[in-house]
Design an enzyme around this catalytic site. Structure first.
Site, PDB file in Angstrom:
ATOM      1  N   SER A   1      36.276  33.484  34.455  1.00  0.00           N
ATOM      2  CA  SER A   1      37.489  34.156  34.318  1.00  0.00           C
ATOM      3  C   SER A   1      38.328  34.897  35.634  1.00  0.00           C
ATOM      4  O   SER A   1      39.255  35.039  35.551  1.00  0.00           O
ATOM      5  CB  SER A   1      37.509  35.306  33.024  1.00  0.00           C
ATOM      6  OG  SER A   1      36.421  36.236  33.500  1.00  0.00           O
TER       7      SER A   1
ATOM      8  N   HIS B   1      38.929  27.295  32.075  1.00  0.00           N
ATOM      9  CA  HIS B   1      38.746  28.589  31.654  1.00  0.00           C
ATOM     10  C   HIS B   1      39.616  28.759  30.205  1.00  0.00           C
ATOM     11  O   HIS B   1      40.804  28.772  30.231  1.00  0.00           O
ATOM     12  CB  HIS B   1      39.498  29.534  32.558  1.00  0.00           C
ATOM     13  CG  HIS B   1      39.418  30.889  32.096  1.00  0.00           C
ATOM     14  ND1 HIS B   1      40.552  31.989  32.331  1.00  0.00           N
ATOM     15  CD2 HIS B   1      38.588  31.759  31.747  1.00  0.00           C
ATOM     16  CE1 HIS B   1      40.314  33.189  31.898  1.00  0.00           C
ATOM     17  NE2 HIS B   1      39.270  33.000  31.305  1.00  0.00           N
TER      18      HIS B   1
ATOM     19  N   GLU C   1      42.979  27.296  31.367  1.00  0.00           N
ATOM     20  CA  GLU C   1      43.421  26.798  32.782  1.00  0.00           C
ATOM     21  C   GLU C   1      42.472  26.157  33.426  1.00  0.00           C
ATOM     22  O   GLU C   1      41.129  26.196  33.317  1.00  0.00           O
ATOM     23  CB  GLU C   1      43.237  28.411  33.466  1.00  0.00           C
ATOM     24  CG  GLU C   1      44.514  29.325  33.036  1.00  0.00           C
ATOM     25  CD  GLU C   1      44.083  30.609  33.988  1.00  0.00           C
ATOM     26  OE1 GLU C   1      45.188  31.302  34.341  1.00  0.00           O
ATOM     27  OE2 GLU C   1      43.044  31.228  33.811  1.00  0.00           O
TER      28      GLU C   1
ATOM     29  N   ASN D   1      44.602  36.063  33.991  1.00  0.00           N
ATOM     30  CA  ASN D   1      43.937  37.407  34.218  1.00  0.00           C
ATOM     31  C   ASN D   1      44.729  38.050  35.538  1.00  0.00           C
ATOM     32  O   ASN D   1      44.515  39.178  35.535  1.00  0.00           O
ATOM     33  CB  ASN D   1      42.476  37.086  34.423  1.00  0.00           C
ATOM     34  CG  ASN D   1      41.780  37.081  33.046  1.00  0.00           C
ATOM     35  OD1 ASN D   1      42.036  37.331  32.058  1.00  0.00           O
ATOM     36  ND2 ASN D   1      40.500  36.314  33.336  1.00  0.00           N
TER      37      ASN D   1
END
Length: 667
Positions: free
Chosen positions: A439, A460, A472, A510
């Site tokens: 992540s 991800h 992702e 993130n």
């Protein structure tokens, strides 16, 4: 003769065949397209067909009219996807959007009113195989009968509300009449889908037939013309004398889920049902409220962003090492929450999946959850068992050698990940795609111990995997383009939306989320309650407050990810204090909130005024917007459109605003 008149029309998208039973089979086959849509050309041709039938019924032809009409399609993709959304988007870009969109709605309304009148004179059937969405379902509802082919791919939906528009071609009028107001509003206000069997169970489909006998079923319906099943007593009351009561109850429930100023369409649908029985031509103000809002244009934009991500996943993998090998077996390493859910999701998409972990207990937990998830989704016991058979517990990693795709979903620890991939590389097929579900850690760092780092791609997923559509796809400096394409293609095949990003701490989602969450936690440090902060952001349009999100993700995870992404920023005091007490959020039943049986317990009363709440929300969202803009400028994500798509589908950023950069530019 009517059939000759139809042939004289020289139709491009419709073809008519009169069989020996005097039943006219009208096939929709949009020319040069893999999917049927009710484009302006298709609708114009259908209008001409209806006019020919009107002449026939009026006795203007020497021969008698057909005994019945069956509307169907043989396209493999499905019956019809409804209106051509691209035409709506083109209309939305014009200055007279409200007026031109009204014409599209009114024309469709009048056309299906004609079809309904025809259905009173001769039996008409909508024969549905595959998807039947939006305007296509409104067409089907205008027929006397709906016949659904009993297959998993057959489904019905009125998804207009998800685009910020409404089913103005008669769906609001006819769906409650057919299945009752509660079932109808459940479908229309959420845009949810029902499969063939549920459609039959709730009365939407009049006949459920296997494909091999469906033609006979249609002919039998036309010959016998059975009376349609009436609504039960309660539904008749809600359609009649208790309509206002039903409206009030549904509206009250809706207000708990959506804010009218943000999402006017569901409220407009309810108003049009109550006041005009779904007729959009009788009250222009409702159309103006829905289509005149910025929400409609923004949600249409979000639809196009989704389609753009889908198209990225359709890359043809022409790599010499990947295109020859269809994906059959997926191996997941790590049976934690993410690994387990990734495995379950891949099984649901039809793949054989082995799941590896050192812990027997963790694997057992995944198997138990899988069994529960499969039984919720499918009533058929054989289907449940066959799915569970495709999920293989694997303590020693036997699946690595067989797998076409290997996904590492271990703890977010660099050394652990490096060691896992060193072992995988020795055992895996040379053609296998190696994926890390990291992540926040850069792919270059993970691949340092690999002999061939070109094979490793970041893939991800987001939690919860079964609900979050985005994945992702992270490209390192060394990543081979062929394997990157393979990863994009794989993501599409498991029905997720791939977003290509460059390897950078936190990637896109993130990286933008952490400054936002940390801003919220520093606001707690400044004395504002979690309840006030979360309420402010939910009122602004976010689906979940930032502190509830931190509790859900886990405070320990937030600290670990924060250290990777925002190294220059000090950790919020409240976060340090809670983690020192081992209060990690929902999983420990205590974080910013107390949690009982998986539910948040909130006791603090709200103190902020509406103005203070609005100002707080604007301040809290700024770091997210600024970070999104900077990541586009740095080239981490290719374009503003992709950045907006990633933040919407990865964080839940308020869709009605059209994305953070779009909102910033149009504020």
């Amino acid at each position: 003769m009517l059939i000759d008149e139809l042939k004289n029309l020289k139709l491009k998208n419709w073809s008519a065949v009169l069989n020996e039973d005097e039943v006219l089979w009208l096939e929709l086959n949009k020319v040069h397209k893999s999917t049927n849509t009710l484009s302006s050309e298709v609708r114009e041709e259908f209008g001409k067909i209806l006019s020919i039938f009107e002449k026939g019924i009026a006795g203007k032809f020497s021969e008698k009219i057909p005994a019945g009409l069956v509307i169907h399609s043989k396209k493999r993709t499905g019956f019809c996807a409804g209106a051509d959304v691209n035409e709506f988007v083109e209309t939305a870009e014009k200055e007279n959007w409200e007026i031109s969109s009204r014409k599209i709605v009114y024309d469709g309304w009048y056309m299906f009113e004609k079809l309904e009148q025809l259905s009173k004179k001769i039996p008409t059937i909508a024969l549905v195989r595959g998807f039947c969405f939006g305007g296509a379902l409104e067409l089907a509802l205008s027929c006397r009968y709906i016949v659904a082919i009993d297959e998993e791919t057959t489904s019905f939906s009125l998804p207009e509300v998800q685009l910020g528009i409404y089913p103005g071609w008669g769906g609001i009028k006819r769906l409650p009449q057919k299945i009752g107001p509660i079932n109808a509003m459940n479908m229309m206000l959420s845009g949810s889908f029902v499969n063939a069997r549920k459609a039959y169970r709730i009365g939407l489909a009049d006949v459920l037939s296997p494909a091999r006998t469906v033609e006979n079923s249609c002919i039998r319906l036309i010959k016998n013309q059975p009376k349609k099943t009436e609504l039960n007593h309660i539904n008749r009351l809600m359609q009649g004398p208790l309509k206002k009561v039903a409206y009030f109850l549904i509206r009250r429930s809706l207000k708990k889920k959506a804010i009218e100023a943000h999402y006017p369409a569901p409220f407009g649908i309810l108003d049009l049902w109550l006041k005009q029985n779904g007729d959009p031509t009788k009250d222009e103000s409702i159309h103006s409220k829905i289509l005149g809002s910025r929400t409609a244009k923004n949600l249409l934009r979000v639809f196009l962003l989704r389609e753009k991500l889908k198209s990225l996943g359709k890359i043809n993998t022409k790599a010499k090492n990947t295109d020859q090998y269809p994906i059959k077996h997926i191996h997941v390493i790590g049976a934690g929450t993410m690994g387990g859910d990734i495995a379950i999701w891949c099984v649901l998409q039809g793949f054989i999946v082995s799941i590896q972990d050192l812990s027997v207990e963790q694997i057992a937990r995944v198997m138990k959850k899988a069994s529960r998830d499969f039984s919720r989704k499918f009533k058929n016991k054989y289907k449940q068992k066959s799915l569970l058979d495709n999920l293989i517990p694997d303590l020693i990693g036997s699946g690595v050698k067989k797998a076409d795709v290997i996904i590492e979903a271990a703890t977010e620890n660099l050394e652990v990940k490096r060691n896992i991939f060193s072992e995988i590389e020795r055992e895996a097929k040379s053609t296998a795609l190696l994926c890390s579900n990291t992540s926040s850690i850069k792919i270059e760092e993970i691949s340092k111990k690999l002999k061939d780092p070109n094979r490793l791609v970041g893939v991800h997923f987001f939690n919860p995997v079964l609900k979050m559509p985005l994945v992702e796809i992270i490209k390192s400096n060394q990543c081979d383009q062929n394997f990157l394409n393979f990863a994009m293609n794989f993501t599409s095949r498991i029905k997720k939306l791939p977003l290509p990003v460059k390897s950078s701490p936190g990637f896109l989602v993130n990286a933008v989320l952490m400054p936002y969450l940390q801003s919220a936690m520093r606001t707690v440090d400044n004395g504002i309650s979690p309840e006030d902060i979360d309420y402010a952001m939910k009122s602004w349009g976010m689906p979940m407050g930032p502190l509830e999100l931190v509790d859900t993700v886990g405070l320990d995870i937030c600290i670990a990810v924060g250290e990777t992404i925002t190294q220059s920023e000090p950790t919020p005091i409240c976060l340090e204090e809670l983690t020192q007490k081992r209060h990690f959020g929902k999983k420990t039943n205590q974080g910013f909130y107390k949690w009982e049986k998986g539910r948040k317990v909130s006791k603090t009363k709200l103190k902020l005024t509406d103005t203070e709440r609005k100002n707080l929300a604007e301040n809290l969202i700024k770091p997210l917007i600024q970070k999104t803009i900077s990541l586009v400028e740095e080239g981490i994500v290719e374009s503003e459109e992709l950045a907006d798509a990633g933040v919407i589908f990865g964080t839940g950023f308020a869709p009605f605003l059209g994305g953070p950069i779009h909102y910033h530019k149009n504020k």
